[in-house]
Enzyme design. Structure first.
Site, short mmCIF file in Angstrom:
data_model
loop_
_atom_site.label_atom_id
_atom_site.label_comp_id
_atom_site.label_asym_id
_atom_site.label_seq_id
_atom_site.Cartn_x
_atom_site.Cartn_y
_atom_site.Cartn_z
N LYS A 77 0.86 -1.19 0.00
CA LYS A 77 0.00 0.00 0.00
C LYS A 77 0.90 1.23 0.00
CE LYS A 77 -3.84 2.06 2.63
NZ LYS A 77 -4.70 1.94 3.83
N SER A 152 -9.61 2.05 2.90
CA SER A 152 -8.72 2.74 2.02
C SER A 152 -7.73 1.85 1.27
CB SER A 152 -7.94 3.80 2.81
OG SER A 152 -7.14 3.18 3.80
N SER A 176 -9.74 -0.24 7.18
CA SER A 176 -9.18 -0.21 5.83
C SER A 176 -8.52 -1.48 5.32
CB SER A 176 -8.18 0.94 5.70
OG SER A 176 -8.90 2.13 5.54
#
Ligand code: GLN
Length: 487
Positions: A77, A152, A176
């Site tokens: 990420k 996210s 997330s």
């Protein structure tokens, strides 16, 4: 080896160790699949950087110094800083930023042998539930390109579901990892707060932020979690001083007698029928395996939303002050003095949602409002954590939905940020309490979209969660289901 990209982390590691396949071959396969950046899952791809790591892994495999996951690919990420790839946290303000060091989690996974495929799209500074807050564009859900992948960590979930990588890192502040895992039909775990080091993980809300793995199965998550966790006290003072466990070694136990708490507040009228049906069937499966379902109550579940959306923005407003055009980030070209430089740089660099949270955060911390909002929220946060402890007196793990619905359509909540906040209701309580929690695919809901079951454990009980998920996955095949069109 036609099926390399469909293999698990575990299977790939075994093939690499026995030299049936090389790290360069594996990396080349995934890089080919990433060509054209399907689903817009990646923000940075650099084949040469990946292949350089893969060649180093092959050298280690050849000379007997290989790590346990040597040569297995992973993608990170974009909130984890990386030396070999750009890092933006999905924000324009960090466009072109290159870190001089790797985040601890990245470094540990590399030390275990993993090869980095690139950086994954996400909501700006991890603020969001749909990945639509990324400054670099949306990610589409591999199960239906007109829908969000969740957020996210949307790029992470989409990339794993589309077999662009066997594994990814995510971060979870209020859901997330779990919510995108649920929406994309993969498995993801957020460990106990402090299990994984936050060093080099760009801060959103420091008292909640936690890193975790996302992969297709609990078995793979166990391998990854053991590689990425552990004390890092010199670099992150909140990292827990407890030795990392061999989570894979603890996956054998059957579920006989295990007490699974089912919180009534997680099955209220807000829960969509299709999600409820899939969760009920999964609970039934666990019951047939010998688990005992125990009704429990988490009475302050609804309060988790206002509490989280006060505390997280408060911490964000402080954390994001470093992006001022001087220490880090974009600097405006057009300014007259220092103050106008700060103002314009931040106005140009941050997106709408980030600005909304900085303003909310500054407001709830300001003189005259602090007691009414921030202090009150901290008190209720403590009560939410206490509610969990009362619940764990009656059960060993807690199970329920991750989200009230399946993944919604892209653009659906564009004019209504509150709709996204409300959909976080089931993930926020465990985050506020700092508890380990995960998402496990348990079937399909409306429009053939995946549904995830949430498992929540008491502090440091990751092994228990992973074992429940693994026993479920030994009995079912949902984690192997592939979106249509994915080879
Ligand atoms: N959806 C939540 C938010 O917008 C959670 C995000 C996260 O866990 N990073 O803050």
């Amino acid at each position: 080896m036609g099926d390399l990209h469909n293999l698990s982390v575990k299977a790939l590691a075994a093939l690499l160790q026995s030299k049936e396949v090389s790290a360069v071959e594996v990396a080349t396969r995934f890089l080919a699949r990433m060509g054209g950046n399907p689903h817009h899952a990646f923000l940075d791809i650099d084949s040469e950087a990946t292949l350089t790591q893969a060649r180093a892994s092959d050298a280690k495999l050849a000379n007997g110094t290989a790590g346990p996951l040597e040569g297995v690919p992973i993608a990170h990420k974009d909130v984890f800083v990386t030396r070999d790839f750009a890092t933006t946290a999905g924000s324009k303000i960090l466009s072109g930023y290159r870190s001089p060091f790797d985040a601890t989690v990245v470094e540990r996974l590399r030390n275990a042998g993993m090869v980095t495929l690139g950086k994954l799209n996400c909501d700006e500074f991890a603020m969001g539930s749909s990945n639509e807050n990324s400054a670099y564009g949306d990610v589409s859900n591999p199960w239906d390109a007109t829908r969000i992948p969740g957020g996210s960590s949307g790029g992470s979930a989409a990339a794993v579901a589309a077999r662009l990588t066997p594994a990814a890192t995510g971060t979870d502040t209020g859901g997330s990892i779990r919510q995108p895992a649920s929406f994309c039909g993969i498995t993801g775990i957020k460990p106990t707060y402090g299990r994984a080091s936050r060093y080099g993980m760009i801060a959103y809300a420091s008292s909640l932020d936690q890193a975790g793995p996302m992969a297709r199965s609990a078995e793979d998550c166990a391998l990854l979690l053991s590689a990425m966790c552990g004390p890092d006290l010199d670099r992150d003072s909140t990292s827990l001083d407890v030795p990392v466990e061999n989570f894979s070694a603890k996956l054998g136990e059957n579920l006989k007698g295990l007490r699974i708490g089912v919180p009534k507040e997680f099955f209220n009228e807000g829960l969509a029928t299709d999600v409820r049906t899939a969760i009920d069937a999964a609970l039934k499966n666990l019951e047939i395996q010998g688990a005992k379902l125990v009704p429990i109550t988490l009475p302050r579940t609804e309060l988790a939303i206002p509490v989280y959306y006060i505390i997280a923005p408060a911490e964000a407003s402080s954390n994001l002050s470093r992006f001022d055009g001087v220490k880090f980030g974009h600097r405006t070209k057009d300014y007259t003095d220092l103050v106008s430089m700060y103002k314009k740089s931040r106005a140009e660099g941050f997106g709408e949602e980030v600005k909304r949270r900085i303003m909310t955060g500054a407001y709830v911390l300001s003189h005259g409002y602090y007691d009414a909002y921030y202090l009150q929220a901290q008190k209720i946060r403590r009560m939410i954590a206490d509610d969990f402890q009362r619940a764990f007196a009656e059960c060993d793990v807690i199970a329920g939905p991750v989200a009230p619905t399946v993944a919604w359509k892209l653009g659906n909540n564009a004019s209504d940020p509150l709709a996204d906040y409300l959909a976080d209701i089931f993930t926020l309580p465990a985050s506020l309490a700092g508890l380990p929690c995960m998402s496990v695919p348990v079937g399909m809901g409306e429009s053939n979209m995946p549904v995830g079951m949430q498992l929540i454990g008491n502090y440091l009980q990751e092994a228990k969660l992973l074992n429940v998920a693994h026993q479920f996955q030994l009995n079912t095949d949902f984690h192997n289901d592939k979106p249509e069109g994915v080879e």
